[in-house]
Design an enzyme around this catalytic site. Structure first.
Site, short mmCIF file in Angstrom:
data_model
loop_
_atom_site.label_atom_id
_atom_site.label_comp_id
_atom_site.label_asym_id
_atom_site.label_seq_id
_atom_site.Cartn_x
_atom_site.Cartn_y
_atom_site.Cartn_z
CB ILE A 20 -0.96 -0.01 1.22
CG1 ILE A 20 -2.02 -1.10 1.01
CG2 ILE A 20 -1.63 1.35 1.40
CD1 ILE A 20 -2.84 -1.39 2.24
CE1 TYR A 172 -0.24 -5.32 11.83
CE2 TYR A 172 -2.55 -5.91 12.13
CZ TYR A 172 -1.56 -5.28 11.40
OH TYR A 172 -1.89 -4.60 10.26
CB THR A 200 0.07 -6.11 1.50
OG1 THR A 200 -0.50 -6.26 2.81
CG2 THR A 200 -0.72 -5.08 0.71
#
Length: 269
Positions: A20, A172, A200
């Site tokens: 991105i 995360y 991704t």
């Protein structure tokens, strides 16, 4: 989206060597933006600039490569000094660099859990140091590339490094919640955006398949455009403004996070 409102502006995109971040840098450059394309190393940043120029429209503005390893806060400080010296007026900062937390609990040389540092603390430090450039004119803004997973998270205030109980998904998610809460800090106008589930390197955290990185990047670029009015602290799920997790709306949480982050990045100086 018109190019006119973005043309002539300057933007720093972190983590722009792939995914991105790379597509965001490309779309901005094609709209006439001078892009500071950040990579972990100078070689990676230069290679990304070359790849972008090779694949972009002929009239795109050539980006400038910049480098810092976000696992080392001293490199983040060096990057900020370099940017402010060369670009005293910065229109946009896209805080995009991110990693999936590793399977095993990992600390950086600065003593912070690696996902918390790379995904949040480094951006917190960078944004603060770039504040003079971002506020030197009207309309400077920060776009934090966050995640819908921030809704599953809690910030472990007494153990932000998660030394006692570590789970990579929880680590995360905590970093993404912190990044989303941070957008409500009043020092610089900032928003957060979940760009969708994109194909991704972070895809395995979410699903088996996703949309293209370019599709996700388009949502980021839209928020970089001064023609798009934003409210400080707003959160977007792709193109739609939605309520973030409740913690991101609490003034007390914003203040508490600022205090924690100041303490943790202070170790670097």
């Amino acid at each position: 989206m018109s190019s006119a409102s973005l043309s002539g502006r300057t933007a720093l995109v972190t983590g722009a060597t792939s995914g991105i971040g790379f597509e965001t840098a490309r779309l901005l450059a094609e709209r006439g933006v001078t892009v500071l394309l950040h990579g972990r190393t100078a070689d990676e940043a230069r290679a990304a600039v070359d790849a972008l120029v090779a694949g972009a429209r002929a009239d795109a503005v050539r980006p400038h490569p910049v480098a810092a390893d976000f696992t080392r806060l001293e490199e983040v400080e060096r990057l900020a000094r370099h940017v402010v010296a060369d670009h005293p007026h910065l229109d946009v900062l896209v805080n995009n660099a991110g990693i999936a937390a590793p399977e095993r609990h990992t600390l950086t040389a600065d003593g912070n859990e690696i996902a918390f540092q790379v995904n949040f603390l480094a951006h917190y430090l960078l944004t603060g140091l770039l504040e003079p450039a971002l506020t030197s004119g009207r309309g400077g803004r920060v776009v934090n590339v966050s995640s819908s997973l921030h809704r599953t998270a809690s910030i472990q205030w007494s153990d932000p490094n998660r030394a006692r109980r570590y789970s990579r998904l929880a680590a995360y998610a905590q970093s993404q919640l912190a990044l989303t809460v941070f957008a409500a800090d009043p020092r610089v106008t900032a928003v957060s955006v979940h760009p969708g589930v994109c194909d991704t390197v972070l895809l395995p955290l979410y699903a088996h398949e996703g949309v293209s990185a370019a599709e996700g990047a388009a949502h980021v670029v839209r928020l970089c455009d001064p023609a798009v009015e934003i409210v400080n602290g707003a959160y977007y799920d792709r193109a739609e403004r939605v309520e973030p997790a409740a913690a991101a709306l609490e003034d007390r949480t914003v203040k508490r996070l600022t205090k924690l982050a100041d303490l943790l990045v202070g170790r670097a100086s």
